[in-house]
Structure formats: C-alpha cells, structure tokens
Write an enzyme that holds these catalytic residues in place. Structure first.
Site, PDB file in Angstrom:
ATOM      1  N   THR C  33      20.578 -18.363  -5.462  1.00 41.08           N
ATOM      2  CA  THR C  33      21.242 -18.083  -6.737  1.00 41.08           C
ATOM      3  C   THR C  33      22.465 -18.982  -6.901  1.00 41.08           C
ATOM      4  O   THR C  33      22.904 -19.622  -5.950  1.00 41.08           O
ATOM      5  CB  THR C  33      21.714 -16.615  -6.796  1.00 41.08           C
ATOM      6  OG1 THR C  33      22.653 -16.372  -5.731  1.00 41.08           O
ATOM      7  CG2 THR C  33      20.539 -15.665  -6.658  1.00 41.08           C
ATOM      8  N   ASP C  34      22.987 -19.046  -8.122  1.00 36.43           N
ATOM      9  CA  ASP C  34      24.213 -19.810  -8.363  1.00 36.43           C
ATOM     10  C   ASP C  34      25.199 -18.962  -9.158  1.00 36.43           C
ATOM     11  O   ASP C  34      24.941 -17.784  -9.431  1.00 36.43           O
ATOM     12  CB  ASP C  34      23.898 -21.142  -9.057  1.00 36.43           C
ATOM     13  CG  ASP C  34      23.380 -20.966 -10.491  1.00 36.43           C
ATOM     14  OD1 ASP C  34      23.624 -19.912 -11.120  1.00 36.43           O
ATOM     15  OD2 ASP C  34      22.725 -21.897 -10.986  1.00 36.43           O
ATOM     16  N   ALA C  35      26.326 -19.562  -9.498  1.00 34.28           N
ATOM     17  CA  ALA C  35      27.414 -18.809 -10.128  1.00 34.28           C
ATOM     18  C   ALA C  35      27.063 -18.320 -11.537  1.00 34.28           C
ATOM     19  O   ALA C  35      27.836 -17.564 -12.138  1.00 34.28           O
ATOM     20  CB  ALA C  35      28.691 -19.646 -10.149  1.00 34.28           C
ATOM     21  N   MET C  36      25.924 -18.722 -12.101  1.00 38.56           N
ATOM     22  CA  MET C  36      25.475 -18.135 -13.365  1.00 38.56           C
ATOM     23  C   MET C  36      24.724 -16.822 -13.098  1.00 38.56           C
ATOM     24  O   MET C  36      24.259 -16.161 -14.022  1.00 38.56           O
ATOM     25  CB  MET C  36      24.595 -19.116 -14.144  1.00 38.56           C
ATOM     26  CG  MET C  36      25.410 -20.244 -14.812  1.00 38.56           C
ATOM     27  SD  MET C  36      24.333 -21.507 -15.615  1.00 38.56           S
ATOM     28  CE  MET C  36      23.588 -20.511 -16.938  1.00 38.56           C
ATOM     29  N   GLY C  37      24.579 -16.473 -11.815  1.00 39.78           N
ATOM     30  CA  GLY C  37      23.953 -15.201 -11.467  1.00 39.78           C
ATOM     31  C   GLY C  37      22.436 -15.259 -11.408  1.00 39.78           C
ATOM     32  O   GLY C  37      21.767 -14.231 -11.236  1.00 39.78           O
TER      33      GLY C  37
END
Lengths: 150, 150, 150, 150
Positions: C33-37
C-alpha cells in the site's frame, strides 16, 4: 559520543520450529530476487509482515479491523539474521511466536525454513499507537494475552 | 529449546552525526510510503544499501568493480531501530561508519536524520564471499583498513 | 521527431473472467500500500508475474526449470489499466490468458478482480531469450501451443 | 466477450531526448535488480514516479503541497516498453513530457537513457481526484497549462 541505550529486541530465536506457535507459508517471487541470484535482504521484511498478519487473522483479529478500530501497530525495531539464501520459487515456512509484552509494546520472533532447513531468524518489536495521533497506547487485553502477559 | 547464540551486531549507534564518517542523501519516493502515511519499514534497507554503495564509491571502490573482481559482499544481519517516521519527499541524510572487522566480516552503523533530527539508527553485518562459490573470503586489505583493522 | 512505431501489445482485455484460462489468487500485503491508502501502482506488476509463474507451473512448466534449461522469458512491454483501487488484505483473483505468439514473443492478458468486481486489466509482452547471451530464441513448441499457435 | 474500449494512452514516445521537456537522474539500486542480473521490470515505475515528482517540483508545484491542498493525482494507466536492460549502478536519465490534457486527466511520456542510449520508453495516464472522496476533479489551471491545454 552519546551511545544509545541497547536496542530493545529481547526475544530469543530458536532453530526448532516446535518452539514457535504459528506457521505461515510464502512462495518467493521472482521480483524479490537480486543480481546475486538470491532473495534480496530487504524482501524478508514483507514476509515477516505477511506472517504476522496471517497469525492475527488466525486468532480472529484481522489487522484491517484493528486499524479500523483506531489502533495502528507500528514496527519500532526489526532484526534479521540471514543464514542460508532463499531462491526464486522457494516455499518458505515462516514460524512465528508472540512474546515480551510491555505496557505498549510486544515482540515477535521468527524462524524461516525451506524444506525444514533454517534460512533466517528475526525479531520485530511493535508498539501500539493511536492511529489518529500516533501516541502510544496500552496493549488491548487480547493482545496482552496472546503475548503471554498476565 | 536450542537457543541461538546472540546475534552478531556489535557496533554501537550514536545520535550524533559527528560520530559518523560519511553522509549520503536520499529523497523519499511516494512508492516507499504505506497506508499509515509514512515510509514502510522495509524501505529503509535499500536506503542503507544505497548509502554504503555511495560510501564505497567515494573511497574509489565502486561495488560493481568489487563484484566484477569475484567478491560479493553479502548481508548476514540487519538491525534497524525506527525512531521517528519518515514521510514522502523527506530529504534523508544517511550517516555511515564502517567498523568491527573480523576475518571475513565487517559492520556498518547508520544514523538517519531529517533536518538534523534522528529518524532511525541501524547496523548491518556483512560477509565477503566468493561470488562463484558463496564461500567466505578474507577481507581485502583496503576493506580491512576502511573498517579500522590493523 | 522520430516517433516510435506503435507499441506491441495487441491482445484485448475483457472484463469477463470466463474469457480467461487460469486464475491465481494473491492477498494484498500492507507493504504494497501507499500513502493514498491503496495499493501502489508498481505493486501490480509482481502480482502479474506471480500469476504467470503459477500458470506455467500448472502446465507442468515451472519457470525455474525453464531458466535452468537456458531460456529466460524477458518482459519487453507491460501495460496496466487501473480501474478500482486495491486495498490492504484484499484477496485478488488474477485471471490470465496466453496468446498472440510470434517467432520469439507471446503475450498475456490479465483481469484482476476482487469479489467479482474488476479492479484492473493488463497485458504483458514477453520474449524468449538465451539466458547466456540475451539473444532472441524461438518459442519452444509447448509454449507456442499454450499461446494458441499452430 | 465484452472487449474493453481501447486503453487511453495516446501520447507518442520519441527516442530523441530533445523531444522532452525535463530530465531527472536516478542511479540504479542493487535492490532493484533481479536474478537475471538486470533491473526488474516493476522497478521502472518508481523511476517514472520520482521523475514526475521532480518535474512538478521544478515547476514550483511540490506534490506534497498538491496533496495537502486536497488533490491526489492517481495513476490510471501505465505502459512501459523495455528496450535495453538497465544494470546495477547505471545512471539513468529519465526524460519527461507532459501532455494530452482532458477535463480531469493528463498524460506523461518518458524516455529512459543510459549514456545517451535509449533503454525504455513509457507513458502514464493520470487523473486528478479529490483526496477525500476519490471523485474526479477538473485539472487546475496551472496543470492544464503545463499539459499544453488552452
């Protein structure tokens, strides 16, 4: 020189799978290998993560639900000892054991084996934090119990 | 339970950049963040690797040449302590110090800082091995010297 | 401006799982996952890779054996269309279909679904090359057959 | 078979660096290589991402600020053509060109070169979405301008 206090990993690792509570299997992806022809050392950490998520799920505690309830389980320390290389397509047994609870932290010990042979051992230290603020948070009772706490 | 001998990381880490020999800068990629909004803990290991490759280059020892000469430098242990989260686009100073040479191994200590604040410390243990056979190999003299050996 | 010839992906993708030959399941790791969820767009490529390796294994052609026999299957093109985000812990069905064989290349079409809903489609183009020299190599007969060639 | 409408990448790629607007340099990490001894195909996508973030920064539009203002720039499509392998420690020039604006999307074309030789070309399609809801959002004027829109 301000020397840091010793790191916090205190759990011992064992080379005997019988000393662990849970076993999760992963298969090595080609993407995880490197130009030395073996699995890159950074790729082990997602294996450990996948194993502890599977362990929590097996205990009826899906990590997605823990997060939805407002608690994040942060990794505050990771210690891996690489013993034998892992190779593409290896089926790796990741054995895990939860332990060493404190007020807001716990640890997990890992043994990675391929066909019964030890490939790596590891310990991770985790802290429960409020997802919204990042502040430390007491371990929930169920987690304290899993970790062998009173 | 066959308890393993203690892990081998022996270098101490310091929170003072002045205690390190070399500094390498990386900028956090968005790909390295996770759903907690911070850099995923596995993404630190490639930062350490990039820093030690840059350090060797600065000493006139590009790692590609070391490998071409028949020596691989394997990671046999990695220990990271996460102190403050790293975030997307942070410019991270990775401070490194080589040390603790033995016949075929050496260690590197790391301090990661963002705008002067400590974000993480780490130690990696490395073994020189013959690229063709994987067998341990004595440290080359230049490496022994870098690591502070006689 | 020297415009390149059009890229080579020619296979069509379908949103109907019934149009694919094989299905492989992956579960989303938190590390992906990344910081955009949601799952980072680069993390899809290892899913596709894992699915085609599983497909080859299901056909009695483990990729490790193909490589041991001196053939590498290189990725020469990848095209992914992201339709609905994937999230942590999602169980993703990766549907695959081999096709479009030429002298030394073939293609694979993919449909990714979560609980029956299309999340992404993709096409990869592969070239068989000699592992030692990197030179193009005719498709083995079994591969030509899998790809629907005469 | 419900064939999908053609994918949306419409920008052409060129092999001439002069056809691109911006250049960003990355150096290949060892972690990005795979057992074929070259950079794994999934590792190119973070290079493209790093290059477009650097491009936006060069235009006075740090992506962290764009996100803080409530807009996410999602990747809705990615198309990479691998021409020559990248290897460990290669210094890669990532040339970028923004274009093809629509109401809520734009595209970026990429050329990757090593020492002037083309290694890969790529096109990504991006959609502006509200960070809170994920709904499409009109391109901001500055972005429309960068993409060559009226």
């Amino acid at each position: 020189m301000r020397i840091l206090a010793a790191m916090r990993t205190t759990m011992k690792t064992s080379l005997d799978p019988a000393d662990y509570e849970y076993r999760h299997q992963v298969r090595v992806r080609f993407a995880e290998t490197d130009a030395m022809g073996v699995v890159h050392h950074a790729a082990y950490l997602p294996y450990l993560e996948e194993a502890r998520v599977a362990y929590l799920r097996s205990k009826g505690r899906p990590y997605a639900e823990i997060r939805a309830s407002g608690t994040d389980i942060a990794v505050v320390e990771a210690h891996v000892r690489y013993r034998q290389p892992l190779r593409f397509d290896d089926v790796v047994d990741v054995h895990t054991l939860l332990g060493s609870p404190s007020a807001s932290t716990f640890q997990i010990a890992y043994l990675l084996t391929v066909a019964g042979t030890a490939a790596a051992t590891a310990v991770t230290v985790h802290a429960c934090v409020e997802a919204s603020t990042g502040r430390p948070r007491r371990l929930d009772d169920w987690l304290l119990e899993l970790a062998g706490g009173a």
